[in-house]
Scaffold this active site. Structure first.
Site, PDB file in Angstrom:
ATOM      1  N   TYR A   1       0.836  -1.202   0.000  1.00  0.00           N
ATOM      2  CA  TYR A   1       0.000   0.000   0.000  1.00  0.00           C
ATOM      3  C   TYR A   1       0.875   1.258   0.000  1.00  0.00           C
ATOM      4  O   TYR A   1       0.642   2.202  -0.756  1.00  0.00           O
ATOM      5  CB  TYR A   1      -0.886  -0.054   1.248  1.00  0.00           C
TER       6      TYR A   1
ATOM      7  N   LYS B   1       1.073   4.173  -2.816  1.00  0.00           N
ATOM      8  CA  LYS B   1       0.671   5.535  -2.461  1.00  0.00           C
ATOM      9  C   LYS B   1       1.790   6.548  -2.725  1.00  0.00           C
ATOM     10  O   LYS B   1       1.519   7.696  -3.079  1.00  0.00           O
ATOM     11  CB  LYS B   1       0.226   5.592  -0.996  1.00  0.00           C
TER      12      LYS B   1
END
Length: 306
Positions: free
Chosen positions: A165, A169
């Site tokens: 993640y 990001k």
């Protein structure tokens, strides 16, 4: 209300619940026509149903706004292109894209399956790429566009169990940097939002008091500012619980060490000075790093020649 979206057309991905839903409702409340996209899957990306998006559309329409539902997966470029076409067929243009769709597959890196890494990258990063690619020709032709990436403190600063993640990001910030440069001459502004909000993705990690403070609606003002007519470009706004901050990728002044045999040892000895933050800058393009380095080398060569 200063931030007016009348006549604007917005696409919000992952807008069937949580933060995306708040984004869609807020844009509609301020006059935008909103295409509400949501695959309707579980938070790990499995499954799918158009009912989540349709429920948000029903809310917008009941309040007197205009909205359409779309159930495309952002990982499917053809479906994303069709989604953008759906907005154009209905409303003739697309002014705003809020890339909000995302999934979680949290695990420590040691235990993480590569498929879980790949899928998270695919949804967050390639999902945003597919959406940007589909709206880019429209925004270029109309000389106007506002794109908001959804980054995260997990990408900017790291978070245990979120290597996949966090990588995705931070990649979105890199995408923002270049798209903002390339879009500038076409009136396309590209920014990133790093929200702290309690959503379906985080609800089981927090106490009730913290959950209340981290109402997703508290993040929405940052999105509206980044998507508005007077939006900045290349800005990373952090938002949560009513507070707002900006994050920057900076470059320190550093030191000229040279290229001699002992350069590694000299760098090791000077590392604290190289990392010192006094006088750091926020480069406006990657070439600024090279300019600083080459300029310093030339100045050093000049001194030695002198």
């Amino acid at each position: 209300m200063g931030l007016d979206f009348k006549g604007r057309v917005a696409i919000v991905t992952g807008a069937g619940g949580g933060l995306g839903r708040e984004h869609a409702l807020a844009l509609a409340r301020r006059g935008a026509k909103v295409l509400v996209n949501d695959l309707g899957g579980a938070r790990d990306g499995s499954g799918g149903s158009a009912s989540a998006a349709q429920a948000v559309v029903d809310e917008i329409v009941a309040a007197g706004g205009e909205a359409l539902a779309n159930g495309a997966s952002v990982t499917d470029h053809a479906a994303v292109a069709a989604m953008v076409q759906q907005a154009v067929d209905a409303w003739g243009r697309v002014d705003i894209l809020v890339n909000n769709a995302g999934i979680l597959r949290d695990k420590s890196f040691a235990k993480m399956e590569l498929d879980d890494f790949r899928l998270v990258m695919d949804v967050h990063l390639m999902g945003a790429v597919h959406c940007c690619k589909a709206v880019w020709p429209l925004m270029t032709a109309q000389k106007y566009g506002r794109i908001v990436m959804t980054s995260s403190s997990s990408g900017l600063y790291g978070n245990f169990g979120q290597a996949n993640y966090g990588a995705a990001k931070m990649a979105l910030v890199g995408l923002m940097q270049t798209l903002a440069i390339e879009g500038a001459k076409h009136g396309i502004h590209v920014n990133s939002l790093a929200p702290t909000a309690a959503t379906r993705m985080t609800e089981d990690l927090m106490t009730p008091e913290v959950l209340r403070a981290l109402d997703p609606a508290a993040v929405v003002p940052a999105m509206l500012v980044l998507a508005g007519e007077d939006a900045p470009t290349r800005t990373v706004l952090c938002a949560g619980a009513g507070s707002f901050e900006a994050a920057h990728v900076t470059l320190t002044q550093g030191q000229w060490i040279g290229t001699g045999e002992d350069a590694p040892e000299r760098l090791a000895a000077a590392l604290d000075a190289v990392r010192a933050r006094e006088g750091e800058t926020v480069p406006q393009s990657g070439s600024e790093q090279g300019r600083l380095e080459v300029g310093r080398a030339m100045a050093q060569a000049g001194r030695q020649a002198g």
